[in-house]
Design a protein around this motif. Structure first.
Motif, short mmCIF file in Angstrom:
data_model
loop_
_atom_site.label_atom_id
_atom_site.label_comp_id
_atom_site.label_asym_id
_atom_site.label_seq_id
_atom_site.Cartn_x
_atom_site.Cartn_y
_atom_site.Cartn_z
N ASP A 49 0.87 -1.18 0.00
CA ASP A 49 0.00 0.00 0.00
C ASP A 49 0.90 1.22 0.00
OD1 ASP A 49 0.78 0.47 2.65
OD2 ASP A 49 -1.17 0.02 3.51
N ARG A 50 0.34 2.38 0.21
CA ARG A 50 1.13 3.62 0.12
C ARG A 50 2.20 3.74 1.19
NH1 ARG A 50 -1.76 7.39 3.71
NH2 ARG A 50 -3.71 6.34 4.23
N THR A 51 2.13 2.90 2.24
CA THR A 51 3.10 3.00 3.34
C THR A 51 4.21 1.97 3.27
OG1 THR A 51 1.78 1.57 4.78
CG2 THR A 51 1.35 3.95 4.88
N GLY A 52 4.07 0.95 2.43
CA GLY A 52 5.14 -0.04 2.34
C GLY A 52 4.66 -1.43 2.00
N LEU A 53 5.57 -2.40 2.19
CA LEU A 53 5.31 -3.81 1.89
C LEU A 53 5.16 -4.61 3.17
CD1 LEU A 53 7.90 -4.65 -0.91
CD2 LEU A 53 5.44 -4.64 -1.13
N LEU A 54 4.36 -5.67 3.08
CA LEU A 54 4.13 -6.56 4.21
C LEU A 54 3.96 -7.97 3.67
CD1 LEU A 54 3.41 -7.00 7.24
CD2 LEU A 54 1.05 -6.54 6.59
N GLN A 55 4.60 -8.94 4.31
CA GLN A 55 4.44 -10.33 3.89
C GLN A 55 3.24 -10.96 4.57
OE1 GLN A 55 7.77 -13.14 3.10
NE2 GLN A 55 7.05 -14.12 4.98
N THR A 56 2.41 -11.64 3.77
CA THR A 56 1.27 -12.38 4.30
C THR A 56 1.45 -13.85 3.95
OG1 THR A 56 -0.05 -12.00 2.31
CG2 THR A 56 -0.27 -10.40 4.09
N VAL A 57 1.00 -14.73 4.84
CA VAL A 57 1.21 -16.17 4.68
C VAL A 57 -0.14 -16.87 4.62
CG1 VAL A 57 2.25 -18.22 5.70
CG2 VAL A 57 3.35 -16.00 6.01
N PHE A 58 -0.30 -17.75 3.62
CA PHE A 58 -1.51 -18.54 3.45
C PHE A 58 -1.12 -20.01 3.61
CE2 PHE A 58 -2.07 -14.61 1.25
CZ PHE A 58 -3.37 -14.25 1.51
N ASN A 59 -1.45 -20.58 4.76
CA ASN A 59 -1.08 -21.94 5.09
C ASN A 59 -2.32 -22.83 5.04
OD1 ASN A 59 -0.25 -24.34 6.33
ND2 ASN A 59 1.16 -23.27 7.69
N PRO A 60 -2.29 -23.93 4.26
CA PRO A 60 -3.47 -24.79 4.19
C PRO A 60 -3.84 -25.43 5.52
CG PRO A 60 -1.62 -25.83 3.08
CD PRO A 60 -1.19 -24.44 3.45
N GLU A 61 -2.89 -25.54 6.44
CA GLU A 61 -3.18 -26.11 7.75
C GLU A 61 -3.95 -25.12 8.63
OE1 GLU A 61 0.50 -27.44 9.44
OE2 GLU A 61 0.86 -28.85 7.80
N ILE A 62 -3.88 -23.83 8.32
CA ILE A 62 -4.62 -22.81 9.07
C ILE A 62 -6.04 -22.68 8.52
CG2 ILE A 62 -4.67 -20.36 9.73
CD1 ILE A 62 -2.27 -21.75 10.94
N ASN A 63 -6.15 -22.53 7.18
CA ASN A 63 -7.46 -22.37 6.56
C ASN A 63 -7.37 -22.84 5.11
OD1 ASN A 63 -9.81 -21.34 5.26
ND2 ASN A 63 -10.01 -19.80 6.87
N LYS A 64 -7.95 -24.01 4.82
CA LYS A 64 -7.86 -24.59 3.47
C LYS A 64 -8.56 -23.74 2.41
CE LYS A 64 -7.44 -29.35 4.89
NZ LYS A 64 -6.77 -30.39 4.23
N GLU A 65 -9.73 -23.17 2.75
CA GLU A 65 -10.48 -22.38 1.79
C GLU A 65 -9.72 -21.11 1.41
OE1 GLU A 65 -12.05 -23.34 4.79
OE2 GLU A 65 -12.86 -25.14 3.85
N THR A 66 -9.15 -20.44 2.40
CA THR A 66 -8.38 -19.22 2.14
C THR A 66 -7.14 -19.53 1.32
OG1 THR A 66 -9.20 -18.21 4.16
CG2 THR A 66 -7.19 -17.29 3.25
N HIS A 67 -6.48 -20.64 1.63
CA HIS A 67 -5.29 -21.05 0.87
C HIS A 67 -5.66 -21.32 -0.59
CE1 HIS A 67 -2.34 -23.99 -0.68
NE2 HIS A 67 -1.48 -23.19 -0.07
N ALA A 68 -6.77 -22.02 -0.82
CA ALA A 68 -7.21 -22.32 -2.18
C ALA A 68 -7.54 -21.03 -2.93
CB ALA A 68 -8.43 -23.24 -2.15
N LYS A 69 -8.15 -20.09 -2.26
CA LYS A 69 -8.49 -18.80 -2.88
C LYS A 69 -7.22 -18.01 -3.21
CE LYS A 69 -11.84 -15.18 -1.89
NZ LYS A 69 -12.73 -14.66 -0.85
N ALA A 70 -6.21 -18.11 -2.36
CA ALA A 70 -4.95 -17.39 -2.57
C ALA A 70 -4.21 -17.88 -3.81
CB ALA A 70 -4.05 -17.50 -1.34
N GLN A 71 -4.47 -19.11 -4.23
CA GLN A 71 -3.82 -19.64 -5.42
C GLN A 71 -4.23 -18.90 -6.69
OE1 GLN A 71 -4.85 -23.80 -4.95
NE2 GLN A 71 -2.80 -24.25 -4.18
N SER A 72 -5.37 -18.21 -6.64
CA SER A 72 -5.83 -17.48 -7.82
C SER A 72 -5.28 -16.05 -7.89
CB SER A 72 -7.36 -17.43 -7.84
OG SER A 72 -7.84 -16.63 -6.77
N LEU A 73 -4.59 -15.60 -6.85
CA LEU A 73 -4.08 -14.22 -6.81
C LEU A 73 -2.94 -14.03 -7.80
CD1 LEU A 73 -4.00 -13.55 -2.97
CD2 LEU A 73 -5.74 -12.86 -4.61
N ARG A 74 -2.87 -12.82 -8.35
CA ARG A 74 -1.80 -12.44 -9.27
C ARG A 74 -1.40 -10.99 -8.98
NH1 ARG A 74 -1.46 -16.96 -9.17
NH2 ARG A 74 -1.79 -18.49 -10.79
#
Length: 142
Positions: A49-74
């Motif tokens: 965003d306008r203030t900088g970069l941040l790493q986000t982690v999508f782990n299938p062991e935490i939330n499978k649906e969110t991880h599957a959705k993250a695979q479509s990000l570009r």
């Protein structure tokens, strides 16, 4: 691709504001996907965003649906990420970033807008030719 509705959710922090003192806090951040990496099933997204970069982690062991959705990000998709601020594992810190010692372990992902892949990376220091930068001036100004 389905665009998500945030409902009454609001951003709690800007990407560049998160620090070690916030470890354990639940946050909601929004921004553009800068980079997308899949390391053996765990997906890492650099959110900008306008203030900088941040790493986000999508782990299938935490939330499978969110991880599957993250695979479509570009690159340049606009997303909102809800999760817990965590210390990055030893040896994975990025000393070049103010947020380099923390990451968000994502519980929820909202895709707010999609994007076609831009003709060049939207960065301050780019080695793209002048003719391409002028053709896509609206991107260069970002």
């Amino acid at each position: 691709m389905k665009i998500d509705d945030l409902g009454n959710l609001e951003r709690t922090h800007l990407c560049g504001d998160l620090r070690e003192s916030m470890i354990g806090n639940d946050v909601l951040v929004m921004g553009w996907v800068q980079n997308w990496r899949d390391h053996g099933g765990v997906i890492f997204i650099d959110l900008r965003d306008r203030t900088g970069l941040l790493q986000t982690v999508f782990n299938p062991e935490i939330n499978k649906e969110t991880h599957a959705k993250a695979q479509s990000l570009r690159s340049e998709f606009v997303i909102a990420v809800k999760g817990k601020v965590s210390k990055r594992p030893e040896g994975t810190e990025n000393p070049d970033l103010p947020t380099g010692k923390v990451e968000i372990i994502t519980n929820e992902l909202y895709i707010l807008n999609t994007s076609i892949t831009p003709p060049f990376m939207i960065e301050n220091d780019t080695s793209v030719g002048e003719d391409l930068r002028l053709k896509y001036r609206y991107l260069d100004l970002r």
